[in-house]
Design a protein around this motif. Structure first.
Motif, PDB file in Angstrom:
ATOM      1  N   ALA A 110      55.517  63.797  45.173  1.00  0.00           N
ATOM      2  CA  ALA A 110      54.815  63.809  43.892  1.00  0.00           C
ATOM      3  C   ALA A 110      53.924  62.581  43.754  1.00  0.00           C
ATOM      4  CB  ALA A 110      55.813  63.859  42.739  1.00  0.00           C
ATOM      5  N   GLN A 111      54.282  61.489  44.443  1.00  0.00           N
ATOM      6  CA  GLN A 111      53.499  60.258  44.350  1.00  0.00           C
ATOM      7  C   GLN A 111      52.149  60.387  45.040  1.00  0.00           C
ATOM      8  OE1 GLN A 111      56.139  56.457  44.423  1.00  0.00           O
ATOM      9  NE2 GLN A 111      57.000  57.869  45.940  1.00  0.00           N
ATOM     10  N   THR A 112      52.065  61.213  46.082  1.00  0.00           N
ATOM     11  CA  THR A 112      50.809  61.316  46.817  1.00  0.00           C
ATOM     12  C   THR A 112      50.152  62.683  46.717  1.00  0.00           C
ATOM     13  OG1 THR A 112      51.901  61.899  48.897  1.00  0.00           O
ATOM     14  CG2 THR A 112      51.509  59.553  48.476  1.00  0.00           C
ATOM     15  N   ALA A 113      50.853  63.666  46.152  1.00  0.00           N
ATOM     16  CA  ALA A 113      50.231  64.981  45.975  1.00  0.00           C
ATOM     17  C   ALA A 113      49.123  64.849  44.938  1.00  0.00           C
ATOM     18  CB  ALA A 113      51.266  66.006  45.514  1.00  0.00           C
ATOM     19  N   GLY A 114      48.097  65.636  45.083  1.00  0.00           N
ATOM     20  CA  GLY A 114      46.993  65.587  44.138  1.00  0.00           C
ATOM     21  C   GLY A 114      47.353  66.193  42.796  1.00  0.00           C
ATOM     22  N   THR A 115      46.502  65.992  41.854  1.00  0.00           N
ATOM     23  CA  THR A 115      46.688  66.489  40.497  1.00  0.00           C
ATOM     24  C   THR A 115      46.906  67.994  40.485  1.00  0.00           C
ATOM     25  OG1 THR A 115      45.211  64.767  39.735  1.00  0.00           O
ATOM     26  CG2 THR A 115      45.669  66.548  38.202  1.00  0.00           C
ATOM     27  N   VAL A 116      46.125  68.729  41.251  1.00  0.00           N
ATOM     28  CA  VAL A 116      46.225  70.189  41.250  1.00  0.00           C
ATOM     29  C   VAL A 116      47.609  70.624  41.731  1.00  0.00           C
ATOM     30  CG1 VAL A 116      45.345  72.324  42.257  1.00  0.00           C
ATOM     31  CG2 VAL A 116      43.756  70.566  41.487  1.00  0.00           C
ATOM     32  N   GLU A 117      48.067  70.098  42.861  1.00  0.00           N
ATOM     33  CA  GLU A 117      49.375  70.506  43.372  1.00  0.00           C
ATOM     34  C   GLU A 117      50.491  70.143  42.402  1.00  0.00           C
ATOM     35  OE1 GLU A 117      52.314  70.316  47.241  1.00  0.00           O
ATOM     36  OE2 GLU A 117      50.518  69.090  47.252  1.00  0.00           O
ATOM     37  N   ASN A 118      50.459  68.947  41.841  1.00  0.00           N
ATOM     38  CA  ASN A 118      51.494  68.552  40.886  1.00  0.00           C
ATOM     39  C   ASN A 118      51.490  69.453  39.658  1.00  0.00           C
ATOM     40  OD1 ASN A 118      52.702  66.455  42.304  1.00  0.00           O
ATOM     41  ND2 ASN A 118      51.223  64.950  41.554  1.00  0.00           N
TER      42      ASN A 118
END
Length: 145
Positions: A110-118
């Motif tokens: 969650a720390q490095t996933a982009g806004t869309v994926e989160n």
């Protein structure tokens, strides 16, 4: 004390550090970058060393992960199977990716996933428009391996 096979995290300056509690006061984790920029590996350490003076807690985002959680014994086996691995990558193979892979088979951070994926994982479909650099990078992450 945590149950064996629990994904735990502890706050660090600007990020959270993740690991798997494997019992007997020990944690398996991706040690990431060490002093002077040297890469660390998947290692086993004491809970006290893992926490480094901070309070550890159970990972709160497990509901966002794909797949069902493995049984505790399988989680511990998965964590120990990667001991010594030294393929740390802050964007694509960090301590959170490792711990989530151990518990659910879902290499996700969650720390490095982009806004869309989160937003998709959390069901927040109204906020899908804002792209970040991580969204762009993750689209092309195959080029960085």
């Amino acid at each position: 004390m945590f149950r064996v096979g629990t994904h735990i995290q502890v706050g660090r300056l600007g990020y959270t550090h993740h690991g798997i509690y494997v019992g007997r006061n020990q944690v398996v984790h991706y040690s990431g970058f060490h002093e002077f920029g040297g890469k660390g590996s998947v290692s086993i350490t004491t809970l006290s060393e893992f926490c480094d003076g901070q309070q550890a807690q159970e990972y709160p985002r497990a509901r966002l992960l794909k797949g069902s959680a493995f049984l505790a014994e399988e989680i511990v086996c998965r964590a120990k199977s990667r001991l010594g691995e030294d393929s740390y990558n802050v964007f694509f193979n960090n301590c959170e990716h490792f711990a989530n892979w151990c518990t659910h088979g879902d290499s996700y951070s969650a720390q490095t996933a982009g806004t869309v994926e989160n937003n998709v994982r959390s069901g927040n479909y109204l906020q899908l428009g804002g792209l970040t650099l991580f969204d762009f990078i993750s689209h092309f992450k195959g080029l960085f391996k």
